[in-house]
Design a protein around this motif. Sequence first.
Motif, PDB file in Angstrom:
ATOM      1  N   MET A 191      53.039  30.677 -35.966  1.00  0.00           N
ATOM      2  CA  MET A 191      53.237  32.170 -36.650  1.00  0.00           C
ATOM      3  C   MET A 191      52.224  33.148 -35.537  1.00  0.00           C
ATOM      4  N   LEU A 192      51.637  33.578 -34.780  1.00  0.00           N
ATOM      5  CA  LEU A 192      50.812  34.437 -34.281  1.00  0.00           C
ATOM      6  C   LEU A 192      51.431  34.845 -33.082  1.00  0.00           C
ATOM      7  N   THR A 193      52.875  34.122 -32.681  1.00  0.00           N
ATOM      8  CA  THR A 193      53.486  34.312 -31.309  1.00  0.00           C
ATOM      9  C   THR A 193      54.808  35.263 -31.386  1.00  0.00           C
ATOM     10  N   VAL A 194      54.865  35.513 -32.972  1.00  0.00           N
ATOM     11  CA  VAL A 194      55.952  36.969 -33.593  1.00  0.00           C
ATOM     12  C   VAL A 194      55.444  37.555 -34.236  1.00  0.00           C
ATOM     13  N   ALA A 195      53.709  38.378 -33.826  1.00  0.00           N
ATOM     14  CA  ALA A 195      52.376  38.910 -34.209  1.00  0.00           C
ATOM     15  C   ALA A 195      52.930  40.666 -33.951  1.00  0.00           C
ATOM     16  N   GLU A 196      52.690  41.086 -34.530  1.00  0.00           N
ATOM     17  CA  GLU A 196      53.503  42.738 -33.741  1.00  0.00           C
ATOM     18  C   GLU A 196      52.821  42.950 -32.823  1.00  0.00           C
ATOM     19  N   LEU A 197      52.940  43.789 -31.467  1.00  0.00           N
ATOM     20  CA  LEU A 197      52.447  44.180 -30.844  1.00  0.00           C
ATOM     21  C   LEU A 197      52.506  46.195 -30.598  1.00  0.00           C
ATOM     22  N   SER A 198      51.726  46.519 -30.211  1.00  0.00           N
ATOM     23  CA  SER A 198      50.960  48.249 -29.921  1.00  0.00           C
ATOM     24  C   SER A 198      51.574  48.692 -28.738  1.00  0.00           C
ATOM     25  N   ALA A 199      52.336  49.363 -28.391  1.00  0.00           N
ATOM     26  CA  ALA A 199      52.809  49.640 -26.896  1.00  0.00           C
ATOM     27  C   ALA A 199      50.960  50.528 -26.697  1.00  0.00           C
ATOM     28  N   GLU A 200      50.497  51.361 -27.342  1.00  0.00           N
ATOM     29  CA  GLU A 200      49.284  51.703 -26.576  1.00  0.00           C
ATOM     30  C   GLU A 200      48.387  50.517 -26.275  1.00  0.00           C
TER      31      GLU A 200
ATOM     32  N   PHE B  58      66.374  37.701 -20.568  1.00  0.00           N
ATOM     33  CA  PHE B  58      66.335  38.162 -21.476  1.00  0.00           C
ATOM     34  C   PHE B  58      65.857  36.695 -22.315  1.00  0.00           C
ATOM     35  N   ASP B  59      65.178  36.844 -23.637  1.00  0.00           N
ATOM     36  CA  ASP B  59      65.268  35.186 -23.975  1.00  0.00           C
ATOM     37  C   ASP B  59      66.684  35.159 -24.606  1.00  0.00           C
ATOM     38  N   LEU B  60      67.273  33.526 -25.590  1.00  0.00           N
ATOM     39  CA  LEU B  60      67.944  33.262 -26.246  1.00  0.00           C
ATOM     40  C   LEU B  60      67.479  33.020 -27.585  1.00  0.00           C
ATOM     41  N   ASP B  61      67.088  32.630 -28.078  1.00  0.00           N
ATOM     42  CA  ASP B  61      66.997  31.942 -29.342  1.00  0.00           C
ATOM     43  C   ASP B  61      66.375  33.260 -29.999  1.00  0.00           C
ATOM     44  N   GLU B  62      66.779  34.398 -31.006  1.00  0.00           N
ATOM     45  CA  GLU B  62      66.912  34.386 -32.114  1.00  0.00           C
ATOM     46  C   GLU B  62      66.641  36.209 -31.337  1.00  0.00           C
TER      47      GLU B  62
ATOM     48  N   MET C 210      60.941  42.139 -19.465  1.00  0.00           N
ATOM     49  CA  MET C 210      61.448  41.066 -20.440  1.00  0.00           C
ATOM     50  C   MET C 210      61.568  40.977 -22.084  1.00  0.00           C
ATOM     51  N   VAL C 211      62.714  41.341 -22.179  1.00  0.00           N
ATOM     52  CA  VAL C 211      63.242  40.854 -23.615  1.00  0.00           C
ATOM     53  C   VAL C 211      63.315  39.983 -24.494  1.00  0.00           C
ATOM     54  N   ASP C 212      62.596  39.829 -25.554  1.00  0.00           N
ATOM     55  CA  ASP C 212      62.567  38.314 -25.987  1.00  0.00           C
ATOM     56  C   ASP C 212      62.049  39.078 -27.483  1.00  0.00           C
ATOM     57  N   ASP C 213      61.644  38.337 -28.928  1.00  0.00           N
ATOM     58  CA  ASP C 213      60.860  37.829 -30.080  1.00  0.00           C
ATOM     59  C   ASP C 213      60.130  37.662 -30.188  1.00  0.00           C
TER      60      ASP C 213
ATOM     61  N   PHE D 283      61.745  42.264 -29.107  1.00  0.00           N
ATOM     62  CA  PHE D 283      63.421  42.335 -29.964  1.00  0.00           C
ATOM     63  C   PHE D 283      63.252  41.875 -31.460  1.00  0.00           C
ATOM     64  N   VAL D 284      63.611  42.877 -32.429  1.00  0.00           N
ATOM     65  CA  VAL D 284      62.915  42.088 -33.724  1.00  0.00           C
ATOM     66  C   VAL D 284      64.458  41.998 -34.650  1.00  0.00           C
ATOM     67  N   ALA D 285      64.854  42.014 -34.219  1.00  0.00           N
ATOM     68  CA  ALA D 285      66.935  42.197 -34.705  1.00  0.00           C
ATOM     69  C   ALA D 285      67.322  40.502 -35.645  1.00  0.00           C
ATOM     70  N   GLY D 286      66.471  39.563 -35.395  1.00  0.00           N
ATOM     71  CA  GLY D 286      66.604  38.076 -35.407  1.00  0.00           C
ATOM     72  C   GLY D 286      65.389  38.028 -35.890  1.00  0.00           C
ATOM     73  N   ILE D 287      64.272  38.521 -36.338  1.00  0.00           N
ATOM     74  CA  ILE D 287      62.968  38.067 -37.087  1.00  0.00           C
ATOM     75  C   ILE D 287      63.062  37.720 -38.103  1.00  0.00           C
ATOM     76  N   LEU D 288      64.038  37.724 -39.706  1.00  0.00           N
ATOM     77  CA  LEU D 288      64.219  37.066 -40.710  1.00  0.00           C
ATOM     78  C   LEU D 288      64.596  35.978 -40.229  1.00  0.00           C
ATOM     79  N   LYS D 289      65.964  36.068 -39.564  1.00  0.00           N
ATOM     80  CA  LYS D 289      66.266  34.120 -38.936  1.00  0.00           C
ATOM     81  C   LYS D 289      64.679  33.590 -38.199  1.00  0.00           C
ATOM     82  N   GLN D 290      63.957  33.885 -37.462  1.00  0.00           N
ATOM     83  CA  GLN D 290      62.818  33.131 -37.216  1.00  0.00           C
ATOM     84  C   GLN D 290      62.084  33.186 -37.924  1.00  0.00           C
ATOM     85  N   HIS D 291      61.171  33.859 -39.380  1.00  0.00           N
ATOM     86  CA  HIS D 291      59.990  33.448 -39.746  1.00  0.00           C
ATOM     87  C   HIS D 291      61.415  32.293 -40.896  1.00  0.00           C
ATOM     88  N   LEU D 292      62.291  32.720 -41.153  1.00  0.00           N
ATOM     89  CA  LEU D 292      63.080  31.360 -41.777  1.00  0.00           C
ATOM     90  C   LEU D 292      63.409  29.689 -41.343  1.00  0.00           C
TER      91      LEU D 292
END
Length: 323
Positions: free
Chosen positions: A17-26, A61-65, A177-180, A204-213
């Motif tokens: 789950m750390l791989t989809v943690a939130e990242l801060s721009a700063e 571009f990443d593929l999954d999610e 790089m565009v990745d979830d 990229f977070v449009a697939g975050i619900l799918k990722q967590h599922l």
Amino acid sequence: METITTRKGDKASDSPMLTVAELSAEEMKLAYDCTHVELVTHLKELLDLPIPFGEKPSFNFDLDETLLSHPFDSIPFTVSDFKWTTLNSQTKNDIRDCLLALRKKYPNGTICLLTNSRKDGSHEGIDKKLTDTGIDPEWFDRIDYRTDENKSLLKGQRIFNAIDKLDEDKHPTHVIMVDDMALNLIAVARACKDRCMPCTTLHFVAGILKQHLKFAHQQKFTSMGTFNSKYKQQEVLENKYIRKLIGTSEQVKLESAATTPTGASKLLPTKPTLDRASKLIESPKAVEQKPEAHTQKPTAEKKTPPPKKRKGSVQKTKSKTKL
């Protein structure tokens, strides 16, 4: 294998789950001198970034999610040979149109599909995923997939392995790089810093619900409630994503058709997403309450008495005209 450490000092390999943690721009700017874009919900946002990518940017571009995902909205997954789909808010045509727009804007740039999927003919293989979703491999200049030779390499290293094979005059002016997954974005940002390459990462977070599922299913959770209680930070990120979607939806509703930006309607959340959203952002008590059925009998409308005629007044009547 190289490891990535998060802001709290945890190794990403300690928990998936750390791989989809939130990242801060700063923090990304401070640590890697990287321009980071948070909470990206559609590829079209890449086209509107006010960032000078130079003459020869390298888009990865990443593929999954990011471009596609599984079709399930709950756990456990009921079948193992399902058909892969594009994301609800981003169709195959949206992906194609975005890549075509990038080619037109940066004719000397390159577009790469950078994935950890293998090309092995399996259900999880890249060929099956692209075929199911209708994503054409010809849309990309290069497809970099997982092999036995590169399985220990992070995405940042894989990008520069490809760059090093090019003549120097063909080296990119900027890596995007565009990745979830936060792990991949950090790896690319760090590799670019080591090579003094300008870098922009998009979470990229449009697939975050799918990722967590998917993660919940893989870890054999029986409900998303127990999953979110263990990974509280991921639910916080889900809420931020959903609030952005709902905010976009309300903004589009308020705008007239003449002023609505092209493609803005494609950012609207679908019904399954909104159903999930309402459960996530409402309080537990609000979720448990069910709307009461309208059982009250309609009340008769009160009739107002006609105005009294005043002495000396003339009552005017409307004349009917035939059309």
